[in-house]
Design an enzyme around this catalytic site. Structure first.
Site, PDB file in Angstrom:
ATOM      1  CB  CYS A 131      39.623  39.226  43.759  1.00 15.11           C
ATOM      2  SG  CYS A 131      39.684  40.661  42.933  1.00 15.11           S
ATOM      3  CB  THR A 267      51.934  47.837  48.675  1.00 17.84           C
ATOM      4  OG1 THR A 267      50.477  47.062  48.466  1.00 17.84           O
ATOM      5  CG2 THR A 267      51.804  49.175  48.398  1.00 17.84           C
TER       6      THR A 267
HETATM    7  C1  SIN Z   1      42.847  40.711  44.148  1.00 19.69           C
HETATM    8  O1  SIN Z   1      42.382  41.473  44.930  1.00 19.69           O
HETATM    9  O2  SIN Z   1      42.914  39.315  44.344  1.00 19.69           O
HETATM   10  C2  SIN Z   1      43.336  41.027  42.689  1.00 19.69           C
HETATM   11  C3  SIN Z   1      43.170  42.550  42.788  1.00 19.69           C
HETATM   12  C4  SIN Z   1      42.277  42.942  41.223  1.00 19.69           C
HETATM   13  O3  SIN Z   1      42.519  42.346  40.506  1.00 19.69           O
HETATM   14  O4  SIN Z   1      41.406  43.396  41.537  1.00 19.69           O
END
Ligand code: SIN
Length: 304
Positions: A131, A267
């Site tokens: 993330c 997406t």
């Molecule tokens: C992720 O990119 O793994 C999750 C996206 C987020 O919650 O920022």
């Protein structure tokens, strides 16, 4: 003979190779008016942490010409509320549940994994070391083979069912990180999370997202994801879930041919809620039309 569209990933048998990317399909209830969540190969839920999180300040999303930038920051209900309030719906609908897990520290990840090990309705964990939107944890573990290895070993000690590592594309050598995860006990890999990018608000003359950068997803990143799936499959032979810009069956098939055993759709769910059932149907039709017995026969066929 009916085409076999089942998939096998890190010891997990799935009725078909299609599942949502974490964070793009909520906890299943959100899409239940369109189709039954049990139709999917698996349901991957939002990144789940030990405690609930509010996530980042808005705006968290920026549109781009071929995808979106997000800076959600792992907003989620926390592991206990997931188990008591979200998991029952998925169990009732006979879903194969994969929980994406995250944390600030190695101990956080291990604690979440331990808690999920008690829940039979959870079939696997997807360890999020990718993330890009949090200050601690997330991508910090996934850009270095040594730290990825320490984390995967710790989660593996706590979690006896399949462990999937979700890797970041924001690295120099994805094969090195992938190899470290597999050597440390990961049963499979998810490739790839979002690509770091940014957008400028020209009226306010500042970055549009409060964290400046965010994670780019959507069709713009498909060639990057495909290349990484191909390279990692060729070098390691690991079981891979391919993800990045899949919008239709043909995109999903490219990932399978590049070496993925299953795919995640992210997406595209936002603008076509039926995209995953369409892709599942596409696999059956393609196999029958081309007289191919199983999706498994197509995994990695493009590798040279
Ligand atoms: C992720 O990119 O793994 C999750 C996206 C987020 O919650 O920022």
């Amino acid at each position: 003979m009916k085409a076999d569209i089942s998939a096998e990933i890190g010891g997990l048998i799935l009725k078909n190779p299609v599942m949502p990317a974490s964070g793009t399909w909520g906890y299943g209830e959100e899409y239940a008016e369109f189709y039954a969540p049990g139709e999917l190969g698996a349901v991957v839920v939002k990144g789940t942490t030990l405690e609930p999180r509010q996530g980042n300040k808005p705006p968290r999303i920026a549109e781009t010409p071929a995808g979106i930038l997000n800076s959600v920051g792992l907003q989620n209900v926390g592991v206990e509320k997931f188990i008591s309030e979200k998991l029952p719906f998925l169990k009732k609908n006979k879903c194969t549940v994969i929980v994406n897990i995250a944390g600030d520290s190695v101990d956080d990840y291990a604690d979440v994994a331990r808690r999920l090990m008690d829940e039979e309705g959870v079939s696997a964990v997807e360890v999020n070391i990718s993330c890009p939107n949090v200050k601690k944890g997330g991508i910090a573990f996934g850009v270095n083979a040594a730290s990825a290895s320490v984390l995967i070993k710790s989660v593996k000690k706590e979690y006896g069912r399949p462990l999937i590592a979700k890797l970041s594309p924001n690295v120099t050598d994805i094969v090195e990180i992938a190899g470290a995860c597999i050597d440390s006990g990961a049963d499979a890999l998810t490739l790839i999370n979002t690509v770091r990018g940014m957008s400028i608000d020209i009226n306010n003359r500042r970055p549009l997202l409060p964290n400046c950068a965010g994670g780019l997803s959507g069709p713009a990143i498909k060639p990057i994801a495909l290349r990484m799936v191909y390279e990692v499959k060729k070098a390691t032979g690991a079981d891979i879930i391919g993800v990045g810009g899949i919008e239709c069956f043909e995109d999903a098939l490219e990932f399978i041919m590049a070496g993925a055993s299953a795919v995640q759709v992210g997406t595209a769910n936002f603008y076509n809620p039926m995209v995953m059932p369409e892709i599942i149907a596409g696999f059956g039709e393609y196999l029958e039309k081309n007289k191919i017995g199983s999706v498994k026969d197509l995994v990695g066929v493009a590798i040279r």
